[in-house]
Motif scaffolding. Sequence first.
Motif, PDB file in Angstrom:
ATOM      1  N   ASN A  75       0.824  -1.209   0.000  1.00 29.98           N
ATOM      2  CA  ASN A  75       0.000   0.000   0.000  1.00 29.98           C
ATOM      3  C   ASN A  75       0.859   1.261   0.000  1.00 29.98           C
ATOM      4  O   ASN A  75       0.501   2.258  -0.631  1.00 29.98           O
ATOM      5  CB  ASN A  75      -0.986  -0.023   1.167  1.00 29.98           C
TER       6      ASN A  75
ATOM      7  N   ASP B 146       0.916   4.171  -2.894  1.00 28.64           N
ATOM      8  CA  ASP B 146       0.838   5.603  -2.583  1.00 28.64           C
ATOM      9  C   ASP B 146       1.997   6.370  -3.219  1.00 28.64           C
ATOM     10  O   ASP B 146       1.793   7.431  -3.821  1.00 28.64           O
ATOM     11  CB  ASP B 146       0.827   5.792  -1.060  1.00 28.64           C
TER      12      ASP B 146
ATOM     13  N   ASP C 248      -5.163  -1.098  -1.322  1.00 33.10           N
ATOM     14  CA  ASP C 248      -5.547   0.266  -1.684  1.00 33.10           C
ATOM     15  C   ASP C 248      -5.777   0.387  -3.187  1.00 33.10           C
ATOM     16  O   ASP C 248      -5.012   1.011  -3.903  1.00 33.10           O
ATOM     17  CB  ASP C 248      -4.470   1.247  -1.211  1.00 33.10           C
TER      18      ASP C 248
ATOM     19  N   ARG D 154      -8.185   1.750  -6.240  1.00 36.11           N
ATOM     20  CA  ARG D 154      -9.187   2.778  -6.533  1.00 36.11           C
ATOM     21  C   ARG D 154     -10.102   2.292  -7.644  1.00 36.11           C
ATOM     22  O   ARG D 154      -9.724   1.450  -8.459  1.00 36.11           O
ATOM     23  CB  ARG D 154      -8.490   4.066  -6.936  1.00 36.11           C
TER      24      ARG D 154
END
Length: 194
Positions: A42, A46, A94, A96
Amino acid sequence: MSSYEKFETRKRDPNPKSAALLVIDVQNHFYSMAQPVLPALNTTLDICRRASVPVFFTRHCHKSPADYGMLYEWWGDDLILDGTADSELVPDLDRRVDDPIILKNTYSAFRGTNLEEKLLEMGVKEVIVAGVMTNLCCETTAREAFVKGFRVFFSKDATATSSPELHEATLKNMAYGFAYLVDRSRLQKAFSKS
């Protein structure tokens, strides 16, 4: 010294303007393997997103016996069937809504998919490989990317498999002949320079 370090004679940083992150098969079926590296994965996601590096996820799944191929001979009834909970990406990943998902039914994310075309359309020349399993789908995808002419970066801390021995063996193979090894710290430094 880690067992792969003696093979890591080439060092290079990825270029965020020409790279894409490939997150391989972080699915419920592999949760016990993926869970320990989810924080690193994750963080890698990011770092890449903040550098505007496009992200692609893959899901390994089979729709019918017609697409089992050699994997059935190797794994038998342990194949991941599309539409099952095992085939879904892990919830704590994570991802999207607009991140593309590439469906695949063999170890390589390039085989029988449109991944290569999508990457080339976007001007991608480098791929960063993360996910599971280090020694199967991640390694096969990295090798095929290299053969197709992509510069390959392979995550040491955001890949996982069933044993440390197999993980280390892949890192040796990657460093020796296919990929530059990276981790989240190295990516952070590289992308902060850009």
